[in-house]
Design a protein around this motif. Structure first.
Motif, PDB file in Angstrom:
ATOM      1  N   ALA A 131       0.224  59.772   9.405  1.00  0.00           N
ATOM      2  CA  ALA A 131      -0.689  59.162   8.441  1.00  0.00           C
ATOM      3  C   ALA A 131      -1.636  60.191   7.841  1.00  0.00           C
ATOM      4  O   ALA A 131      -2.678  59.851   7.312  1.00  0.00           O
ATOM      5  CB  ALA A 131      -1.489  58.047   9.105  1.00  0.00           C
ATOM      6  N   VAL A 132      -1.290  61.489   7.926  1.00  0.00           N
ATOM      7  CA  VAL A 132      -2.123  62.531   7.333  1.00  0.00           C
ATOM      8  C   VAL A 132      -2.158  62.318   5.824  1.00  0.00           C
ATOM      9  O   VAL A 132      -1.107  62.154   5.186  1.00  0.00           O
ATOM     10  CB  VAL A 132      -1.552  63.928   7.642  1.00  0.00           C
ATOM     11  CG1 VAL A 132      -2.352  64.992   6.906  1.00  0.00           C
ATOM     12  CG2 VAL A 132      -1.575  64.178   9.135  1.00  0.00           C
ATOM     13  N   PRO A 133      -3.335  62.257   5.198  1.00  0.00           N
ATOM     14  CA  PRO A 133      -3.411  62.006   3.763  1.00  0.00           C
ATOM     15  C   PRO A 133      -2.601  63.012   2.958  1.00  0.00           C
ATOM     16  O   PRO A 133      -2.675  64.208   3.185  1.00  0.00           O
ATOM     17  CB  PRO A 133      -4.916  62.139   3.459  1.00  0.00           C
ATOM     18  CG  PRO A 133      -5.582  61.827   4.756  1.00  0.00           C
ATOM     19  CD  PRO A 133      -4.668  62.386   5.802  1.00  0.00           C
ATOM     20  N   VAL A 134      -1.796  62.504   2.054  1.00  0.00           N
ATOM     21  CA  VAL A 134      -0.954  63.344   1.203  1.00  0.00           C
ATOM     22  C   VAL A 134      -1.048  62.797  -0.208  1.00  0.00           C
ATOM     23  O   VAL A 134      -0.833  61.608  -0.431  1.00  0.00           O
ATOM     24  CB  VAL A 134       0.518  63.323   1.658  1.00  0.00           C
ATOM     25  CG1 VAL A 134       1.352  64.229   0.771  1.00  0.00           C
ATOM     26  CG2 VAL A 134       0.638  63.769   3.111  1.00  0.00           C
ATOM     27  N   ARG A 135      -1.365  63.657  -1.142  1.00  0.00           N
ATOM     28  CA  ARG A 135      -1.470  63.224  -2.520  1.00  0.00           C
ATOM     29  C   ARG A 135      -0.098  63.157  -3.178  1.00  0.00           C
ATOM     30  O   ARG A 135       0.764  63.984  -2.937  1.00  0.00           O
ATOM     31  CB  ARG A 135      -2.377  64.184  -3.311  1.00  0.00           C
ATOM     32  CG  ARG A 135      -3.851  63.953  -3.006  1.00  0.00           C
ATOM     33  CD  ARG A 135      -4.316  62.626  -3.593  1.00  0.00           C
ATOM     34  NE  ARG A 135      -5.617  62.228  -3.086  1.00  0.00           N
ATOM     35  CZ  ARG A 135      -6.227  61.113  -3.442  1.00  0.00           C
ATOM     36  NH1 ARG A 135      -5.648  60.268  -4.255  1.00  0.00           N
ATOM     37  NH2 ARG A 135      -7.404  60.807  -2.936  1.00  0.00           N
ATOM     38  N   GLY A 136       0.090  62.155  -4.003  1.00  0.00           N
ATOM     39  CA  GLY A 136       1.382  61.956  -4.648  1.00  0.00           C
ATOM     40  C   GLY A 136       1.529  62.747  -5.930  1.00  0.00           C
ATOM     41  O   GLY A 136       0.633  63.463  -6.369  1.00  0.00           O
ATOM     42  N   THR A 137       2.709  62.607  -6.514  1.00  0.00           N
ATOM     43  CA  THR A 137       3.003  63.328  -7.751  1.00  0.00           C
ATOM     44  C   THR A 137       2.427  62.617  -8.968  1.00  0.00           C
ATOM     45  O   THR A 137       2.404  63.177 -10.054  1.00  0.00           O
ATOM     46  CB  THR A 137       4.517  63.458  -7.922  1.00  0.00           C
ATOM     47  OG1 THR A 137       5.092  62.140  -7.895  1.00  0.00           O
ATOM     48  CG2 THR A 137       5.122  64.293  -6.811  1.00  0.00           C
ATOM     49  N   ALA A 138       2.014  61.377  -8.787  1.00  0.00           N
ATOM     50  CA  ALA A 138       1.382  60.587  -9.859  1.00  0.00           C
ATOM     51  C   ALA A 138       2.198  60.609 -11.139  1.00  0.00           C
ATOM     52  O   ALA A 138       1.668  60.690 -12.234  1.00  0.00           O
ATOM     53  CB  ALA A 138      -0.044  61.087 -10.118  1.00  0.00           C
ATOM     54  N   GLY A 139       3.522  60.532 -10.997  1.00  0.00           N
ATOM     55  CA  GLY A 139       4.391  60.432 -12.161  1.00  0.00           C
ATOM     56  C   GLY A 139       4.776  61.746 -12.783  1.00  0.00           C
ATOM     57  O   GLY A 139       5.454  61.775 -13.813  1.00  0.00           O
ATOM     58  N   LEU A 166      -4.512  52.700   1.062  1.00  0.00           N
ATOM     59  CA  LEU A 166      -3.208  53.353   0.912  1.00  0.00           C
ATOM     60  C   LEU A 166      -3.022  53.925  -0.487  1.00  0.00           C
ATOM     61  O   LEU A 166      -2.496  55.029  -0.653  1.00  0.00           O
ATOM     62  CB  LEU A 166      -2.093  52.361   1.235  1.00  0.00           C
ATOM     63  CG  LEU A 166      -2.002  51.952   2.705  1.00  0.00           C
ATOM     64  CD1 LEU A 166      -1.070  50.764   2.867  1.00  0.00           C
ATOM     65  CD2 LEU A 166      -1.532  53.116   3.558  1.00  0.00           C
ATOM     66  N   LEU A 167      -3.454  53.195  -1.487  1.00  0.00           N
ATOM     67  CA  LEU A 167      -3.336  53.679  -2.867  1.00  0.00           C
ATOM     68  C   LEU A 167      -4.177  54.934  -3.073  1.00  0.00           C
ATOM     69  O   LEU A 167      -3.746  55.879  -3.748  1.00  0.00           O
ATOM     70  CB  LEU A 167      -3.770  52.581  -3.843  1.00  0.00           C
ATOM     71  CG  LEU A 167      -2.832  51.365  -3.934  1.00  0.00           C
ATOM     72  CD1 LEU A 167      -3.538  50.211  -4.637  1.00  0.00           C
ATOM     73  CD2 LEU A 167      -1.544  51.725  -4.653  1.00  0.00           C
ATOM     74  N   ASP A 168      -5.363  54.967  -2.492  1.00  0.00           N
ATOM     75  CA  ASP A 168      -6.245  56.129  -2.646  1.00  0.00           C
ATOM     76  C   ASP A 168      -5.749  57.322  -1.829  1.00  0.00           C
ATOM     77  O   ASP A 168      -5.878  58.469  -2.257  1.00  0.00           O
ATOM     78  CB  ASP A 168      -7.669  55.765  -2.219  1.00  0.00           C
ATOM     79  CG  ASP A 168      -8.349  54.814  -3.187  1.00  0.00           C
ATOM     80  OD1 ASP A 168      -7.887  54.709  -4.340  1.00  0.00           O
ATOM     81  OD2 ASP A 168      -9.331  54.159  -2.784  1.00  0.00           O
ATOM     82  N   THR A 169      -5.194  57.059  -0.674  1.00  0.00           N
ATOM     83  CA  THR A 169      -4.760  58.151   0.203  1.00  0.00           C
ATOM     84  C   THR A 169      -3.459  58.781  -0.265  1.00  0.00           C
ATOM     85  O   THR A 169      -3.327  60.008  -0.282  1.00  0.00           O
ATOM     86  CB  THR A 169      -4.570  57.634   1.645  1.00  0.00           C
ATOM     87  OG1 THR A 169      -5.825  57.156   2.126  1.00  0.00           O
ATOM     88  CG2 THR A 169      -4.070  58.750   2.568  1.00  0.00           C
ATOM     89  N   TYR A 170      -2.499  57.946  -0.667  1.00  0.00           N
ATOM     90  CA  TYR A 170      -1.156  58.458  -0.951  1.00  0.00           C
ATOM     91  C   TYR A 170      -0.815  58.554  -2.431  1.00  0.00           C
ATOM     92  O   TYR A 170       0.227  59.121  -2.781  1.00  0.00           O
ATOM     93  CB  TYR A 170      -0.120  57.599  -0.217  1.00  0.00           C
ATOM     94  CG  TYR A 170      -0.283  57.702   1.280  1.00  0.00           C
ATOM     95  CD1 TYR A 170       0.146  58.829   1.971  1.00  0.00           C
ATOM     96  CD2 TYR A 170      -0.919  56.701   2.005  1.00  0.00           C
ATOM     97  CE1 TYR A 170      -0.027  58.941   3.340  1.00  0.00           C
ATOM     98  CE2 TYR A 170      -1.096  56.802   3.373  1.00  0.00           C
ATOM     99  CZ  TYR A 170      -0.646  57.934   4.034  1.00  0.00           C
ATOM    100  OH  TYR A 170      -0.829  58.048   5.386  1.00  0.00           O
ATOM    101  N   ALA A 171      -1.662  58.022  -3.302  1.00  0.00           N
ATOM    102  CA  ALA A 171      -1.486  58.154  -4.756  1.00  0.00           C
ATOM    103  C   ALA A 171      -0.041  57.969  -5.194  1.00  0.00           C
ATOM    104  O   ALA A 171       0.582  58.869  -5.748  1.00  0.00           O
ATOM    105  CB  ALA A 171      -2.003  59.521  -5.214  1.00  0.00           C
ATOM    106  N   PRO A 172       0.541  56.789  -4.978  1.00  0.00           N
ATOM    107  CA  PRO A 172       1.942  56.585  -5.370  1.00  0.00           C
ATOM    108  C   PRO A 172       2.125  56.585  -6.878  1.00  0.00           C
ATOM    109  O   PRO A 172       1.187  56.327  -7.633  1.00  0.00           O
ATOM    110  CB  PRO A 172       2.262  55.204  -4.774  1.00  0.00           C
ATOM    111  CG  PRO A 172       0.937  54.503  -4.753  1.00  0.00           C
ATOM    112  CD  PRO A 172      -0.060  55.569  -4.402  1.00  0.00           C
TER     113      PRO A 172
END
Length: 237
Positions: free
Chosen positions: A4-12, A73-79
């Motif tokens: 569950a380590v915070p990981v930022r997403g590619t955001a498209g 979850l949305l803030d942590t993983y930025a899907p």
């Protein structure tokens, strides 16, 4: 379960991978699964959890618990996109209402962050993952494990379903696809169907079955937003 380590997403921004938050909505148990899906039809789990509330809790408090879990979850993983299983009517009206309430706050949390939302029916999810729209839970779990290369079958079933919704969205939408919540939306479910897209391009590329379905949708007023089969009725929560 993945770290569950915070990981930022590619955001498209990625054209080769897509980060998806899959959601199996429910008030008693709401499944969330963050996955990275790739063009070679493989993927990996980034995070999975099931947020639960008790039936003896105040309704407002239960809804808030689901909302806060989604926001975190949305803030942590930025899907890149949120994919959620579509709510279907069934005999148990309180269950349907609770599922709809959970869906609403999750969808609103994504919309507030500019994250697009896609809806998929239960039969669409099963068909995408197993090639069988009426597959049982065990078959879905086995395929989810294989696709995501999990060390064991995902548990509980709410986690399995959240994974499956995310996988379904990746395979139906195409990796790297840019999503727009508002563009061209013509149904209350938010996502345009393949039939609607085919209609925009003309009917020449449609199969006879697709043309027949389009005509049925037209006669019904255009309210359908996807395939509805025997496996489409949601299980109870």
């Amino acid at each position: 379960m993945a770290s569950a380590v915070p990981v930022r997403g590619t955001a498209g921004t990625s054209r080769v991978a897509q980060r998806i938050l899959g959601v199996d909505p429910g008030l008693t148990r709401c499944g969330f699964a963050v996955v990275e899906m790739h063009r070679d039809r493989t993927g990996e789990s980034v995070h999975v959890e099931v947020t639960g509330t008790r039936s003896d809790q105040d309704l407002a408090e239960r809804i808030l618990v689901i909302q806060r879990a989604a926001e975190a979850l949305l803030d942590t993983y930025a899907p890149d996109v949120l994919a959620i299983e579509r709510v279907f009517a069934q005999n148990n009206a309180p269950t349907v209402v609770g599922t709809a309430q959970a869906s609403g706050v999750v969808i609103a949390a994504a919309a507030a962050r500019g994250i697009p939302v896609a809806w998929h029916t239960p039969s669409e999810v099963k068909a995408a993952v197993t090639d069988d729209g009426s597959a049982d839970k065990a078959a879905v779990a086995r395929m989810v494990q294989r696709i995501l290369r999990l060390p064991a079958l995902p548990k509980p079933v709410d986690a399995t379903d959240a994974y499956a919704v995310a996988i379904c969205h990746a395979w139906r939408s195409g990796i790297g696809t840019r999503h727009d919540m508002a563009a061209g939306t013509r149904t209350h479910q938010g996502a345009r169907t393949a039939l609607q897209r085919a209609a925009d391009a003309g009917t020449s590329g449609m199969t006879p079955a697709q043309r027949a379905w389009q005509e049925a949708e037209r006669r019904a007023g255009g309210g359908a937003s996807g395939r509805v089969g025997p496996g489409s009725v949601r299980r109870g929560r």
